[in-house]
Design a protein around this motif. Structure first.
Motif, PDB file in Angstrom:
ATOM      1  N   ILE A 109       0.862  -1.178   0.000  1.00 38.74           N
ATOM      2  CA  ILE A 109       0.000   0.000   0.000  1.00 38.74           C
ATOM      3  C   ILE A 109       0.899   1.229   0.000  1.00 38.74           C
ATOM      4  N   LEU A 110       0.772   2.070  -1.035  1.00 39.41           N
ATOM      5  CA  LEU A 110       1.642   3.230  -1.192  1.00 39.41           C
ATOM      6  C   LEU A 110       1.009   4.524  -0.715  1.00 39.41           C
ATOM      7  N   LEU A 111      -0.301   4.649  -0.845  1.00 35.59           N
ATOM      8  CA  LEU A 111      -1.020   5.805  -0.333  1.00 35.59           C
ATOM      9  C   LEU A 111      -2.486   5.439  -0.187  1.00 35.59           C
ATOM     10  N   SER A 112      -3.189   6.224   0.568  1.00 39.00           N
ATOM     11  CA  SER A 112      -4.600   5.948   0.795  1.00 39.00           C
ATOM     12  C   SER A 112      -5.428   6.323  -0.421  1.00 39.00           C
ATOM     13  N   GLY A 113      -6.467   5.547  -0.682  1.00 42.40           N
ATOM     14  CA  GLY A 113      -7.414   5.902  -1.732  1.00 42.40           C
ATOM     15  C   GLY A 113      -8.417   6.910  -1.214  1.00 42.40           C
ATOM     16  N   ASP A 114      -9.294   7.392  -2.086  1.00 41.77           N
ATOM     17  CA  ASP A 114     -10.273   8.379  -1.649  1.00 41.77           C
ATOM     18  C   ASP A 114     -11.432   7.714  -0.925  1.00 41.77           C
ATOM     19  N   ARG A 115     -12.103   8.514  -0.136  1.00 42.98           N
ATOM     20  CA  ARG A 115     -13.237   8.037   0.648  1.00 42.98           C
ATOM     21  C   ARG A 115     -14.502   8.104  -0.202  1.00 42.98           C
ATOM     22  N   THR A 116     -15.139   6.963  -0.386  1.00 44.62           N
ATOM     23  CA  THR A 116     -16.367   6.887  -1.171  1.00 44.62           C
ATOM     24  C   THR A 116     -17.575   7.055  -0.263  1.00 44.62           C
ATOM     25  N   LEU A 222      -2.245   0.510  -4.577  1.00 44.10           N
ATOM     26  CA  LEU A 222      -1.348  -0.611  -4.335  1.00 44.10           C
ATOM     27  C   LEU A 222      -0.459  -0.855  -5.541  1.00 44.10           C
ATOM     28  N   VAL A 223       0.742  -1.355  -5.283  1.00 42.80           N
ATOM     29  CA  VAL A 223       1.669  -1.729  -6.340  1.00 42.80           C
ATOM     30  C   VAL A 223       2.040  -3.194  -6.168  1.00 42.80           C
ATOM     31  N   GLN A 284     -12.113  14.284   1.479  1.00 42.62           N
ATOM     32  CA  GLN A 284     -12.571  13.018   0.922  1.00 42.62           C
ATOM     33  C   GLN A 284     -11.498  12.344   0.069  1.00 42.62           C
ATOM     34  N   ILE A 285     -10.568  13.127  -0.444  1.00 40.45           N
ATOM     35  CA  ILE A 285      -9.453  12.571  -1.215  1.00 40.45           C
ATOM     36  C   ILE A 285      -8.176  12.921  -0.456  1.00 40.45           C
ATOM     37  N   ASN A 286      -7.933  12.165   0.596  1.00 38.84           N
ATOM     38  CA  ASN A 286      -6.805  12.387   1.491  1.00 38.84           C
ATOM     39  C   ASN A 286      -5.856  11.200   1.354  1.00 38.84           C
ATOM     40  N   PRO A 287      -4.674  11.382   0.755  1.00 41.33           N
ATOM     41  CA  PRO A 287      -3.790  10.244   0.485  1.00 41.33           C
ATOM     42  C   PRO A 287      -2.971   9.773   1.676  1.00 41.33           C
ATOM     43  N   LEU A 288      -3.078  10.444   2.805  1.00 39.41           N
ATOM     44  CA  LEU A 288      -2.197  10.141   3.930  1.00 39.41           C
ATOM     45  C   LEU A 288      -2.419   8.734   4.489  1.00 39.41           C
ATOM     46  N   LEU A 289      -1.330   8.086   4.826  1.00 37.71           N
ATOM     47  CA  LEU A 289      -1.382   6.809   5.533  1.00 37.71           C
ATOM     48  C   LEU A 289      -1.252   7.096   7.020  1.00 37.71           C
ATOM     49  N   ASP A 290      -2.245   7.832   7.531  1.00 36.74           N
ATOM     50  CA  ASP A 290      -2.211   8.265   8.927  1.00 36.74           C
ATOM     51  C   ASP A 290      -2.878   7.230   9.824  1.00 36.74           C
ATOM     52  N   ASP A 291      -3.022   7.572  11.100  1.00 36.46           N
ATOM     53  CA  ASP A 291      -3.578   6.604  12.060  1.00 36.46           C
ATOM     54  C   ASP A 291      -5.011   6.220  11.715  1.00 36.46           C
ATOM     55  N   LYS A 317       1.540  -3.707   9.309  1.00 45.15           N
ATOM     56  CA  LYS A 317       2.745  -2.876   9.424  1.00 45.15           C
ATOM     57  C   LYS A 317       3.698  -3.101   8.261  1.00 45.15           C
ATOM     58  N   SER A 318       3.897  -4.352   7.868  1.00 42.35           N
ATOM     59  CA  SER A 318       4.818  -4.642   6.767  1.00 42.35           C
ATOM     60  C   SER A 318       4.170  -4.421   5.406  1.00 42.35           C
ATOM     61  N   TRP A 319       2.856  -4.398   5.366  1.00 45.89           N
ATOM     62  CA  TRP A 319       2.134  -4.219   4.104  1.00 45.89           C
ATOM     63  C   TRP A 319       2.179  -2.770   3.629  1.00 45.89           C
ATOM     64  N   VAL A 320       2.139  -1.845   4.563  1.00 45.22           N
ATOM     65  CA  VAL A 320       2.094  -0.417   4.239  1.00 45.22           C
ATOM     66  C   VAL A 320       3.516   0.125   4.077  1.00 45.22           C
ATOM     67  N   ASP A 321       3.759   0.815   2.985  1.00 48.36           N
ATOM     68  CA  ASP A 321       5.057   1.434   2.737  1.00 48.36           C
ATOM     69  C   ASP A 321       4.847   2.923   2.455  1.00 48.36           C
ATOM     70  N   PRO A 322       5.007   3.775   3.487  1.00 47.95           N
ATOM     71  CA  PRO A 322       4.755   5.214   3.305  1.00 47.95           C
ATOM     72  C   PRO A 322       5.942   5.983   2.739  1.00 47.95           C
ATOM     73  N   SER A 323       7.050   5.308   2.449  1.00 47.54           N
ATOM     74  CA  SER A 323       8.275   6.028   2.070  1.00 47.54           C
ATOM     75  C   SER A 323       8.109   6.831   0.784  1.00 47.54           C
ATOM     76  N   TYR A 324       7.443   6.262  -0.220  1.00 44.49           N
ATOM     77  CA  TYR A 324       7.249   6.980  -1.480  1.00 44.49           C
ATOM     78  C   TYR A 324       6.334   8.190  -1.284  1.00 44.49           C
ATOM     79  N   LEU A 325       5.277   8.013  -0.509  1.00 44.94           N
ATOM     80  CA  LEU A 325       4.344   9.106  -0.236  1.00 44.94           C
ATOM     81  C   LEU A 325       5.045  10.231   0.517  1.00 44.94           C
ATOM     82  N   ASN A 326       5.791   9.871   1.563  1.00 46.18           N
ATOM     83  CA  ASN A 326       6.474  10.896   2.354  1.00 46.18           C
ATOM     84  C   ASN A 326       7.463  11.683   1.500  1.00 46.18           C
ATOM     85  N   ALA A 327       8.171  10.996   0.611  1.00 52.65           N
ATOM     86  CA  ALA A 327       9.122  11.685  -0.272  1.00 52.65           C
ATOM     87  C   ALA A 327       8.390  12.631  -1.223  1.00 52.65           C
TER      88      ALA A 327
END
Length: 351
Positions: A109-116, A222-223, A284-291, A317-327
């Protein structure tokens, strides 16, 4: 001795040298949920990214081509496409994300999808005015999707359980026909249902707009692991493109143009306006992988296990990779644009 010193120096230089330039992929394939007859199209984050060319712009000086595929069958079809390596990136709901991962799909998981926004509708000719009135009724929904999750969570929040209703599994287009013919009494779905409301066929009895944090949808971009490992530079560019798309859609001055873009899906503009009314689009379109995003995925994993949709556990924890989003957020100067949320959905204090 001189030979050894020379060899050591050569090895040190090789270790310090930058890695060889990454070869650009010939094609990058995207899969997402589509709406509309004929050639389906996406809404929200993926619709903005595709229509406005934000991802393509990241590859303008490369030979890489992009392919976008929208699936009517939604989650299960996208999981199959990932499994068969027919798509490299997928933008879709959290529940099929989880089912795919538990089934062995190698994804991140690279970033959050939008909220439907999910609407609960009932036929206008029936005395159903609330979720509680659905007891004993036939409800259409596509199972193993994020909307199935919302349906059961909404029932639970209103003192009902799955045993109190009859769930009829139908795809989006079939739900419309079933409501019109009277084959079902109600349905849970996205804004595509509002067209029937405008025709007087159904009435809205509830939605996630007012349902509280426990019934909110969630999803991700997801990638496939194999693509990310082979093309980390291209993966970073894709994430940058999606972040730019989310930023563009989140600017209120772009709201009307964004709605026009999403209208390519065939969903009436009036329905889309209602879907996004009442709050800033960037909420509604918030890409953050926040809490909050992580808490929704955790709830989805528990739900999938309880429903026996999955057997294996999922290590979030291992599924989510926020490194690309944070960069991307850092490089684009957007670190403060979206509100970071606590697990309960409330805004986190800044700083």
């Amino acid at each position: 001795m001189r030979l050894l010193r020379a060899l050591a120096a050569t090895l040190a230089l090789l270790a310090a040298a930058p890695a060889l330039a990454e070869e650009a992929p010939a094609v990058i394939r995207f899969g997402s949920v589509g709406f509309g007859p004929g050639q389906p199209f996406g809404t929200g984050l993926v619709g903005a990214a595709h229509s406005k060319g934000f991802v393509e712009a990241e590859f303008k000086d490369t030979p890489t081509k992009l392919e976008w595929t929208y699936f009517h069958a939604t989650g299960p079809a996208i999981n199959e496409a990932l499994s068969n390596r027919q798509v490299d990136f997928a933008v879709y709901g959290g529940l099929p994300n989880i089912i795919g991962k538990a089934g062995g799909l190698p994804t991140k998981i690279l970033l959050s999808g939008d909220r439907t926004t999910v609407f609960a509708v009932a036929r206008s000719d029936l005395p159903i005015t609330s979720v509680q009135d659905l007891k004993g009724r036939r409800i259409a929904v596509q199972k193993a999707t994020i909307i199935h999750f919302v349906l059961l969570k909404t029932l639970e929040a209103n003192g009902l359980s799955e045993k109190d209703v009859s769930i009829v599994e139908l795809k989006n287009a079939d739900q419309l026909a079933a409501l019109q013919s009277g084959a079902v009494d109600a349905a849970f779905g996205a804004s595509f249902l509002l067209g029937l409301r405008d025709q007087g066929v159904v009435k809205v009895i509830a939605s996630t707009k007012t349902g509280g944090p426990t019934v909110q949808t969630f999803g991700g971009v997801l990638v496939h692991d194999a693509f990310e490992k082979a093309y980390p530079g291209a993966t970073a560019k894709v994430v940058r493109g999606f972040v730019k798309a989310a930023h563009w859609a989140g600017l209120e001055e772009n709201r009307e143009e964004a709605l026009q873009v999403w209208g390519k899906s065939g969903i009436p503009l009036s329905a889309l306006r209602e879907d996004y009314a009442g709050s800033p689009v960037k909420e509604q379109i918030n890409p953050l992988l926040d809490d909050f995003t992580l808490s929704r995925f955790a709830a989805g994993i528990a739900f999938a296990k309880q429903q026996r949709l999955i057997r294996a556990d999922v290590d979030l924890k291992s599924w989510v990779d926020p490194s690309y989003l944070n960069a991307a957020l850092r490089d684009l100067g957007l670190e403060g644009f979206w509100t970071e949320r606590a697990a309960d959905g409330s805004p986190k204090p800044r700083g």
